[in-house]
Every structure is written in C-alpha cells, then in structure tokens.
Design a protein around this motif. Structure first.
Motif, PDB file in Angstrom:
ATOM      1  N   LEU A   1       0.807  -1.229   0.000  1.00 40.82           N
ATOM      2  CA  LEU A   1       0.000   0.000   0.000  1.00 40.82           C
ATOM      3  C   LEU A   1       0.838   1.276   0.000  1.00 40.82           C
ATOM      4  N   GLY A   2       2.102   1.158   0.372  1.00 37.36           N
ATOM      5  CA  GLY A   2       2.918   2.360   0.534  1.00 37.36           C
ATOM      6  C   GLY A   2       3.058   2.711   2.005  1.00 37.36           C
ATOM      7  N   ASP A   3       4.058   3.507   2.319  1.00 35.45           N
ATOM      8  CA  ASP A   3       4.363   3.789   3.720  1.00 35.45           C
ATOM      9  C   ASP A   3       3.320   4.673   4.407  1.00 35.45           C
ATOM     10  N   ASP A   4       2.430   5.275   3.633  1.00 36.59           N
ATOM     11  CA  ASP A   4       1.467   6.212   4.217  1.00 36.59           C
ATOM     12  C   ASP A   4       0.107   5.574   4.494  1.00 36.59           C
ATOM     13  N   HIS A   5       0.092   4.270   4.675  1.00 37.09           N
ATOM     14  CA  HIS A   5      -1.204   3.573   4.813  1.00 37.09           C
ATOM     15  C   HIS A   5      -1.933   3.941   6.097  1.00 37.09           C
ATOM     16  N   GLY A   6      -1.223   4.242   7.160  1.00 41.77           N
ATOM     17  CA  GLY A   6      -1.857   4.667   8.410  1.00 41.77           C
ATOM     18  C   GLY A   6      -2.602   3.574   9.148  1.00 41.77           C
ATOM     19  N   LEU A   7      -2.287   2.316   8.882  1.00 38.69           N
ATOM     20  CA  LEU A   7      -3.006   1.195   9.498  1.00 38.69           C
ATOM     21  C   LEU A   7      -2.314   0.741  10.780  1.00 38.69           C
ATOM     22  N   SER A   8      -3.143   0.238  11.701  1.00 41.47           N
ATOM     23  CA  SER A   8      -2.640  -0.294  12.967  1.00 41.47           C
ATOM     24  C   SER A   8      -3.120  -1.739  13.117  1.00 41.47           C
ATOM     25  N   VAL A   9      -2.209  -2.618  13.450  1.00 45.30           N
ATOM     26  CA  VAL A   9      -2.573  -4.027  13.637  1.00 45.30           C
ATOM     27  C   VAL A   9      -3.594  -4.158  14.764  1.00 45.30           C
ATOM     28  N   GLU A  10      -3.399  -3.409  15.839  1.00 43.56           N
ATOM     29  CA  GLU A  10      -4.307  -3.514  16.981  1.00 43.56           C
ATOM     30  C   GLU A  10      -5.722  -3.051  16.604  1.00 43.56           C
ATOM     31  N   ASP A  11      -5.804  -1.932  15.894  1.00 41.83           N
ATOM     32  CA  ASP A  11      -7.123  -1.433  15.487  1.00 41.83           C
ATOM     33  C   ASP A  11      -7.810  -2.409  14.541  1.00 41.83           C
ATOM     34  N   LEU A  12      -7.051  -2.967  13.603  1.00 36.88           N
ATOM     35  CA  LEU A  12      -7.632  -3.921  12.646  1.00 36.88           C
ATOM     36  C   LEU A  12      -8.064  -5.204  13.356  1.00 36.88           C
ATOM     37  N   ASP A  13      -7.304  -5.606  14.349  1.00 38.71           N
ATOM     38  CA  ASP A  13      -7.669  -6.799  15.122  1.00 38.71           C
ATOM     39  C   ASP A  13      -9.016  -6.588  15.797  1.00 38.71           C
ATOM     40  N   ALA A  14      -9.213  -5.420  16.355  1.00 36.17           N
ATOM     41  CA  ALA A  14     -10.493  -5.099  17.000  1.00 36.17           C
ATOM     42  C   ALA A  14     -11.629  -5.096  15.980  1.00 36.17           C
ATOM     43  N   GLU A  15     -11.357  -4.563  14.795  1.00 34.45           N
ATOM     44  CA  GLU A  15     -12.383  -4.526  13.748  1.00 34.45           C
ATOM     45  C   GLU A  15     -12.769  -5.930  13.304  1.00 34.45           C
ATOM     46  N   VAL A  16     -11.778  -6.800  13.145  1.00 33.75           N
ATOM     47  CA  VAL A  16     -12.052  -8.179  12.740  1.00 33.75           C
ATOM     48  C   VAL A  16     -12.956  -8.853  13.760  1.00 33.75           C
ATOM     49  N   THR A  17     -12.695  -8.554  15.037  1.00 36.86           N
ATOM     50  CA  THR A  17     -13.507  -9.152  16.105  1.00 36.86           C
ATOM     51  C   THR A  17     -14.930  -8.615  16.082  1.00 36.86           C
ATOM     52  N   THR A  18     -15.086  -7.314  16.005  1.00 37.09           N
ATOM     53  CA  THR A  18     -16.434  -6.716  16.070  1.00 37.09           C
ATOM     54  C   THR A  18     -17.243  -6.990  14.808  1.00 37.09           C
ATOM     55  N   GLN A  19     -16.567  -7.067  13.667  1.00 36.83           N
ATOM     56  CA  GLN A  19     -17.287  -7.296  12.415  1.00 36.83           C
ATOM     57  C   GLN A  19     -17.554  -8.772  12.155  1.00 36.83           C
ATOM     58  N   ALA A  20     -16.939  -9.650  12.997  1.00 46.95           N
ATOM     59  CA  ALA A  20     -17.104 -11.103  12.843  1.00 46.95           C
ATOM     60  C   ALA A  20     -16.853 -11.527  11.399  1.00 46.95           C
ATOM     61  N   VAL A  21     -15.647 -11.226  10.924  1.00 45.80           N
ATOM     62  CA  VAL A  21     -15.264 -11.536   9.543  1.00 45.80           C
ATOM     63  C   VAL A  21     -15.427 -13.031   9.279  1.00 45.80           C
ATOM     64  N   LYS A  22     -16.093 -13.376   8.163  1.00 45.16           N
ATOM     65  CA  LYS A  22     -16.363 -14.773   7.821  1.00 45.16           C
ATOM     66  C   LYS A  22     -15.509 -15.184   6.620  1.00 45.16           C
ATOM     67  N   SER A  23     -14.217 -15.221   6.810  1.00 43.21           N
ATOM     68  CA  SER A  23     -13.334 -15.584   5.708  1.00 43.21           C
ATOM     69  C   SER A  23     -13.264 -17.097   5.497  1.00 43.21           C
ATOM     70  N   ILE A  24     -13.749 -17.860   6.463  1.00 44.29           N
ATOM     71  CA  ILE A  24     -13.952 -19.296   6.269  1.00 44.29           C
ATOM     72  C   ILE A  24     -15.459 -19.519   6.194  1.00 44.29           C
ATOM     73  N   PRO A  25     -15.979 -20.043   5.077  1.00 41.49           N
ATOM     74  CA  PRO A  25     -17.422 -20.265   4.967  1.00 41.49           C
ATOM     75  C   PRO A  25     -17.937 -21.078   6.153  1.00 41.49           C
ATOM     76  N   GLU A  26     -19.070 -20.669   6.662  1.00 43.99           N
ATOM     77  CA  GLU A  26     -19.592 -21.288   7.875  1.00 43.99           C
ATOM     78  C   GLU A  26     -19.758 -22.791   7.735  1.00 43.99           C
ATOM     79  N   GLU A  27     -20.179 -23.213   6.536  1.00 48.85           N
ATOM     80  CA  GLU A  27     -20.414 -24.651   6.348  1.00 48.85           C
ATOM     81  C   GLU A  27     -19.108 -25.448   6.252  1.00 48.85           C
ATOM     82  N   LEU A  28     -17.960 -24.737   6.168  1.00 51.41           N
ATOM     83  CA  LEU A  28     -16.674 -25.426   6.065  1.00 51.41           C
ATOM     84  C   LEU A  28     -15.832 -25.298   7.331  1.00 51.41           C
TER      85      LEU A  28
END
Length: 969
Positions: free
Chosen positions: A447-474
C-alpha cells in the motif's frame, strides 16, 4: 640423543577426517589382511576387482580437509544465501521447530541413524512415532487409513493418480482431471507421471471435473491461490461417474476446516512440512496420504499396523508388506522404497508437543493475521489499485495490484519474498512465524508507507465485524487428536522423557553395527550433520529467487562436479528425492532419448533375476515391459540368456538394469560385455547405484560403460537413513542423455532438459541434506574416498573368511573374494535343524545386533555388509555372535535342544521373559539374555517378543490403540 619428534606437517596429517570415518586402524588393517591372505590393500583390490574396469587415474575431488576446515569453508558458502522473510507459500512455510524436537530428534543419532523397521522388535520406538503420524493424518483428513509418509506433496499427488487408476470402476476412462488451482509444481510432477503411463491430463476449473470421462480428479483445498470453497458437490459429481477424487490439502488449515473426508474425498494428501520441519530449500519433507479402508491394498508406500507378540501384547510392525515392490516387483503399487520417517517423526512429535489445543491456537493465530491483513488491504486498497482476488482464505491472500513488478521490487528491497508467478497479482502466505511487524511491513510494501493502518485497530475490527473468511459450512466441528498421546506431553520435561522412552526401544548405529547387505549403514559423522540445522540452509524457500540462493547453488554445483567425477558421467540431476525416484528419473531420460530419435517403440527392459525389487517396479512406472534375465550358478548375469533375450526383443529393447557389483556381492568379470550386448541392440544400460560403495575411486559406472545411474546418497555418501528416510537419489548420465534430465515449472534448472517435466516437487529435491554428502567428500578427498572403498571390501572379506568354516558363503568372485558384502547360505542348516533365517535374525537381537538383510537376493540367506566404518573389534563381536549362534543351531540339529524349546525359536528375549516367575524353558535365563560375554557390557533389550505378522495383516489397525492396551495384565 637424536630428535625424533614429528614435524608440524606430520602432526597436521594425523588430524585428517579419514581416520575418523574408517573404523579399522593401521594395525587392525594389517591383521585383517593377514587373516584373509592379502599382503596389502592394493593386493586385495587386484585380487578382487577385474583389471579391465580399474580406473586409470585417481579421482579429482582434491585433498581431504579437516572437520574444522570443511565446516569453516561451508559456513562461508552458506553465508552467500540471503534469508528473506518468506510469504511465497505454495506448500512451503516457515515454521518454529520446537527445540526439544530439534535437539532430541533431528540432531540425535539415536533417531537419525536407525534403519527401516523391517526388524520391528527392535524398532518399536520409531514405529510408535510413525503410528502417531498416521493418527494425525487420519484425524485431520477425516479418512480411515493413512500411510507412514511419502516423499513430498507433488509425488504423493502422482501416487494418488496411480491409486485412482487402480481402484476406479470407470475402467475404460483414460483422463485424469487436475483443477487449475492446484500448486504448479504438483501439476508438473503429475503430468510427467501421466505421460509415461499414457494417461491424458485435463486441467480447468474444479467445477468442470465431472464434465469429462475421468478415472480420477485432483483438487486443492484451500486452493493454491488461497481460496476456500465447498468442493463436496464436485466430489460427488465425479464419484457419480465412477471416478476417484483426491484432495491435496494444507495440514495446518485442516485444524480449522472441515476435513476432506467429511467433504466426501476418496484420498487426501499433502505436506506435513509446516508441522515443525524447516523449508530447507525444498526438503526433505514428509508427505501425508490417507484413503478409504477399502483401498488398503492399493495404498502406495508403507503402513504401520498394530499386531501382537508371542506374549499377546500389542506390538507394531509394517503391515501388508506383500504390497511392496520387494515382493510384487513390476506388479507393485509403487516403486517407493524410501518414506520420510525422520521428518514424519518430527511432524508427529510437533503434534504431540502442541496437542489439539496448541495446534488450534497456532492455526487461529495464523488465520487472524490473514484476516487483519485482508481487512487492511480492503480498507486502503481501492485508492491504490489493490484488491483481493478471493473473499475466503485460511492463510493465503492473492492480492491484485496494478504495479506488480514495483511491489515485488519493494518487497525484495525490504527483505521479503512474495509469490511472483501470478498474472497481475502477488501471493502472500502467512505462517506461525508471522509477527505484527511482518503485517505492517506487508502494508508498507503493498500500500505504501502512508497507509496509516494499525494491527491492533484492525484486530479489533475483525472481532467486532465477525469476519467470515472461512465459509460457515466449512468450519471444522469434529474433534481432532483426542488420543491420550496428544494430550499428555506438553511440558518440555514430559516431552523429553517421551522422546527418550521411544528412542530407548530402538537399535540404531549409536548402539552397534547394522550389517545390512545393499544398504550401507556407515558412519554419519557429526561434522557432516551440523550444517543441516544452519539457518542459511534451513530457512530458504525452494522458489526463492536464485540470487538469494547463491550459496546453495555453489554447494550443489561443487557436489555435482565431485559426483560426476566419481561416477564417470557427464551430467547430473539432484532432483530425485529417493533412490527409487532416481531410478524412475533415469528410465524417464532413457525413454525420452529413444523418443527423440523416433524409437518410441522401444519398450522392453531386461532385468536380471537377482535385481532389487525397485528395478522392475520403476520400469513399470515408465510403462516398460520387464523381461527377466537368468543368473548362473555363481550369481552372475547369464550372458547367453542375455544375448538370447536381447535378440528376441530386437528393436523393442529400451534398456537393461544391472547392479554392480552384482546383487550377489561379487564383481562380475563380464560387466563390460553386458553393456556391449545391450548397446549392440540399441539399448541403454541403467546401473543401479545401490552398490557404489564398492566402486568409488576404484572403478565407475561411466567407465564400465553404463549410460545412467542413480546414487543413493543415503548409502554411499553418508546421508543417514533416518529410520526409513530421508533419502536422495541424484542421477548421473552420459552426455547424450543430459538433454532429458528433469526440469521444473517454477524454477528453471539450467543444467536440465529444456522441455522436461519434474519428478519431484522442488527443483533440487531434498536440498537441505546435500551438505551431508558435500561434507563427506570434502573431508575424505580423493584419497579418502578410495580408501573407504578398499576398507569396505577388506571388512567384507574378513567377515566372509572368518565365517566360512561355520557357514557356507554362497557366492564368490575371482580368487574366492567377495566385494563389499557377502551372502551366508542358511538353507542347508535350515533343512538339517529346522532353524530358520528368521530365527537367526531374531536371535542376533539378543546379542545386541540388527540382523543382516534377510532372504534377499536369495531366500533362506543373510546378506552382510559391514561397511568401512566398523572397527575390527565390532566385526569380531559380530563374527563371534554368528559363530555362537551356529553352535546353538548344532544343539538343535543334534537333538540336545528341542525343536521349539530353544533360545533361537523363542528369540528375541525381553525383560518380561527374563523376569517371568513362571520361566519354564529348558535353557537358562542368562543364556537367553546374555549369550556372549560382550553383551554384559552394553545390553540392548528388545521391548516386545516376536511379532505375529499374519495376525497384524488380518486385523489391520493403523491408528493409535488405547493406552490401556499397552498395560500388561
């Protein structure tokens, strides 16, 4: 007083490695020469080796280096490798090797010097570890039956194709479908195998598999580009048309994903590499293979099964051995002779150490990092021309980018490797070594050095959004690794003791000589083994850019140069990762050569009746018809029968496969004539490399007249057997065959054929164990290599001479000499006494020895190969044991001992026997357990009594039995 102190040059000469590797000292060599009636080693060689095949000049491998010098020089070479953080994936991942396993298994001669467990009573430790590996495979794949490991994921896929053809009900079909999202190296190997079998390979989207008339299909789960999709309907559709479906799966992902068995697969396969085995520039790695119980007799490779011993206690053994090439020869399921036992043991111990919860934690952490990376790329990617190709994944993201070359260049500049072979995209695969810093570095690169992303913030988002990157049936809901062994040894103290308890059940080279004919169990020196665990060799991905593997390429090139000199050939391929794989690659080169000349009709292979079982099994893998050539009464190839057979097959002759010295342990005088006869009829000569330990520095396959050979680096060139693997089988060829050496679809091998497919998953096979052979040759030098051969021949002749008054030595060459091994004929004794070769093999266990090779190449015999590494003391100890056993046989023969109530029939004797308060045998307990004075010094106790092979095959169990079943009532 005269000054008699040695010079500095003399003192330095005494510190050569040669005297460490070769067992007998100067005085012992003189004593043995005197005993056999030879004046010197040169005299012995002149008496033994036909003059017409003696090399006119010494080898050109240089002078031998000391251990310190060789290690220092190789360290400097290794330092030329650049270790980038690897995110390439494609079946190879960085991993943490638990230190308790690194030190106590991989670096422990008690584990790496053991032989294949054909004598199971003295191999119960590694058999249990392999059984654990099978249990891991069964649990994670959801199938009923697993093997003891195969060579690598790609060749396992090729074996799955072979199984599919054997068991499919769609007998007329000739198409094998391979999904286009399978790893490219796997497709490469499968295509090569299919070409020689005459199968048609069709590739396309997995959903199209059932649209073709197939006998089988191969799918990848998750796909090579990371996608997770439900393939159960595809599997069912292929099966509805009587096809067999194999699924290549990622073992770590199966901790979280529904298993292939639950999806309906007939076969599941893959690599166990990421279970604590370094990438090692391609290997060695244990492949796993599982299938249905109903296909057990078609399963390639070995199966460890549970049987019982004569005290009715559970005991482990290799099951259903009649499936293997040793017995079925050209009708065998496969030509595989080497599993990857040492690596399978490491993977199984990794599972034991972490247990189901530990594995789940590792898998979830990997997947969570993938979610964090995917979320960040999705959030910031749109404005930068970045997008994810798939919305489902476990650890691998395919990232579409507008500036692929710029992204790759930036990754390299930042010490990172991404997957680079995808159109308009890069691949990013995460593993258990991935850190938060890695994720930020990946954001910077993509993305380039100016992405402004934080691993901790993204971790919290993944938890709250309940990301379904593995299909539920699998999502996996079934339990894994519920057996007690995976839930008990999680502290290092307990793990250490468990590993040690298993090691204590096994007899390896660190205990006594293993005198196996044709298997060359020689010293695996510590200095040779040390570089294997250097990070510079262990942490490279096999598809890393070549400019990051300069050290590897330099080491491989120099080793190849030495091996070319040793063999007398013109070119060499390091790709085959076992001896049998080398046979296959060599025969493949021969067939490709014939086809290039318009001789594709040449399809007959002449093989002597004494040949190794792998020879005819390898021949059938390239669709050659095997015609057996008779041997004469001395064990030599019958020249008249060879001429007759060659004339009969005429223009259809492809090749002949011979072993030299012969499988019967003698130097055949007519070997050049054998080569001439085959060449006169337009055929090629394949010389099996199993007995190279009797050639190095004295003669060579190329000088004799052979066109191609494989080299068992795990025999002649000191890579240890590892309890049944790893092995390496590079092939040397004459110049006319060089254009037909195997290449690779991912990394072009400059010295290989330009349009030749791969035979193994990695370009240079099991590259990380090549430093062992490199160090051996570097330290021995030209002089030491020849001396090793001379002493191997001396030791074999010494054993034969000392035993010939007690046993019949079956075959001898000129001047009554044998080569590097001798065959003891037990058939007359068996007829007179009823004592069998099996009785003698098991009785040797009581004396602290592994049996020599039993009933090969002649039934009712023992083949002894002492190697050059055994000192006279150890040879004498073995000789005395055999003479003592002969005296015991005499007591049975005379009637002094009962035919069944004797220590031979009841061998081996365990502590349970000796401590039994109901001892009711007619012979003394001390005679049973301590049959010779030397045994008191270093007693090895077999942990089980003689095992019932028939019971084990009739009641096949290849998973871990309950702990309670091991407790003796």
């Amino acid at each position: 007083m005269s000054n008699t102190s040695p010079t500095l040059a003399q003192l330095e000469q005494k510190d050569t490695f040669i005297r460490r590797h070769i067992g007998p000292g100067k005085g012992e060599i003189e004593e043995m020469l005197s005993a056999i009636g030879a004046s010197s080693l040169d005299d012995l060689i002149e008496q033994t080796v036909p003059a017409g095949i003696a090399l006119p000049e010494p080898l050109k491998c240089g002078e031998g280096a000391t251990e310190v010098e060789a290690l220092s020089e190789l360290k400097a070479v290794a330092a030329k490798n650049k270790i980038n953080r690897s995110f390439i994936g494609m079946g190879y991942y960085d991993t943490h090797v638990p230190n308790v396993i690194l030190r106590n298994v991989l670096e422990n001669p008690g584990w790496y010097t053991a032989y294949t467990p054909y004598q199971p009573e003295i191999a119960q430790g590694r058999l249990e570890a392999i059984l654990n590996f099978q249990q891991v495979t069964i649990d994670l794949t959801g199938l009923e039956l697993a093997s003891a490991s195969l060579l690598d994921e790609s060749t396992a896929a090729a074996e799955a194709m072979g199984l599919a053809k054997r068991v499919s009900k769609n007998k007329k079909a000739n198409i094998f479908f391979v999904s286009d999202d399978v790893h490219p190296q796997t497709l490469d190997v499968v295509k090569t195998r299919a070409e020689m079998f005459g199968f048609e390979i069709v590739t396309g989207p997995a959903e199209e598999a059932a649209e073709h008339d197939v006998f089988g299909a191969l799918l990848q789960y998750p796909t090579s580009t990371g996608e997770i999709k439900d393939i159960s309907d595809i599997i069912a559709a292929v099966q509805a048309k009587k096809g067999i479906v194999a699924v290549a799966a990622d073992l770590m992902s199966l901790v979280m994903l529904k298993s292939p068995g639950e999806l309906g697969a007939d076969v599941a396969l893959g690599s166990a590499q990421r279970f604590g085995v370094p990438m090692g520039y391609g290997g060695p790695h244990a492949a796993f293979f599982a299938t249905r119980e109903s296909f057990k007799r078609s399963l390639p490779g070995r199966i460890i099964g549970v049987s019982k011993d004569t005290r009715d206690r559970p005991a482990l053994r290799m099951a259903l051995q009649t499936r293997e090439q040793h017995i079925r020869r050209e009708k065998a399921n496969s030509n595989i002779c080497t599993a990857q036992v040492l690596l399978a043991n490491m993977a199984s111990f990794y599972a034991v150490y972490h247990g189901p919860q530990g594995l789940k934690t590792i898998a979830e952490r990997i997947h969570r990092f993938a979610d964090i990376l995917a979320t960040g790329l999705t959030q910031k990617g749109a404005s930068k021309g970045v997008a994810l190709k798939h919305s489902t994944y476990f650890d691998t993201l395919t990232v579409m980018v507008e500036n692929k070359e710029d992204v790759l260049a930036k990754a390299y500049a930042n010490g990172m490797n991404l997957r680079s072979d995808l159109d308009g995209a890069v691949g990013v695969s995460l593993d258990e070594t991935t850190t938060r810093e890695d994720i930020l570095a990946l954001f910077n690169v993509i993305l380039g050095d100016d992405h402004g992303l934080s691993v901790e913030d993204l971790d919290a988002e993944v938890t709250t959004q309940a990301v379904k990157s593995i299909p539920e049936e699998l999502v996996r809901t079934s339990d894994i690794l519920t057996h007690e062994v995976f839930n008990k040894y999680h502290s290092e103290t307990e793990m250490l003791r468990y590993i040690k308890s298993l090691e204590n059940k096994d007899l390896a080279l660190n205990h006594s000589m293993i005198s196996l004919g044709s298997c060359t169990m020689k010293l695996n020196a510590t200095a040779e083994m040390i570089p294997v665990t250097w990070a510079e060799f262990g942490q490279l991905h096999p598809f890393a850019p070549l400019d990051q593997a300069v050290g590897y390429q330099e080491m491989i090139a120099e080793l190849a140069e030495w091996l070319i000199d040793v063999t007398g050939y013109d070119a060499l391929s390091m790709q085959p990762n076992s001896g049998a794989q080398g046979e296959y690659a060599g025969l493949l080169a021969i067939q490709r050569y014939h086809e290039s000349r318009g001789d594709s009709h040449r399809n007959v292979c002449l093989i002597p009746s004494s040949a190794h079982g792998t020879n005819p099994a390898s021949a059938q893998m390239v669709s050659l018809k095997v015609v057996v050539v008779a041997c004469d009464s001395n064990g030599n190839v019958d020249l008249n029968d060879l001429r007759k057979k060659a004339e009969e097959v005429g223009d259809n002759l492809s090749c002949a496969m011979i072993t030299y010295p012969s499988t019967h342990g003698v130097y055949e005088e007519t070997v050049k004539e054998i080569c001439d006869i085959v060449h006169e009829h337009g055929g090629q000569v394949y010389m099996d490399g199993a007995n190279m330990n009797a050639q190095v520095g004295i003669t060579s396959p190329g000088f004799i007249g052979s066109d191609v050979s494989h080299l068992n680096l795990h025999k002649t060139f000191c890579i240890p057997h590892g309890g049944g693997g790893p092995g390496m089988g590079p092939i040397g060829v004459k110049s006319h065959l060089a254009p037909f050496l195997p290449n690779h679809t991912v990394i072009n091998v400059e010295t290989a054929g330009k349009n030749c497919g791969a035979v193994s998953g990695a370009p240079w096979g099991s590259a990380s164990i090549l430093p062992i052979s490199y160090m051996y040759i570097k330290m021995m030098g030209s002089e030491g290599l020849r001396r090793a051969t001379e002493v191997a021949i001396l030791n074999a002749n010494y054993v034969a001479k000392k035993l010939e008054g007690h046993f019949e030595i079956l075959y001898k060459g000129n001047n009554d000499r044998v080569a590097h091994e001798c065959i003891i004929d037990l058939r007359p004794l068996k007829e007179a006494s009823g004592v069998t070769e099996l009785d003698i093999a098991k009785r040797l266990n009581d004396y602290g020895f592994h049996s020599p090779t039993m009933s090969f190449p002649v039934a009712g015999t023992l083949m002894v190969e002492p190697t050059e590494s055994e000192a006279k003391y150890e040879l004498d100890r073995f000789i005395n044991a055999m003479i003592s056993i002969r005296q015991e046989i005499a007591k049975v023969e005379s009637g002094e001992w009962d035919a069944t109530d004797n220590p031979l029939h009841n061998a081996p004797h365990t502590l349970a026997d000796i401590c039994d308060s109901n001892w009711n045998r007619s012979y003394d307990r001390m005679l049973a357990a301590y049959p010779a004075p030397e045994v008191h010094r270093n007693k090895f106790w077999p942990t089980v009594n003689r095992i019932d092979d028939v019971y084990g095959d009739r009641n096949l169990i290849c998973s871990c039995p309950s702990i309670e079943s091991y407790v003796e009532e």
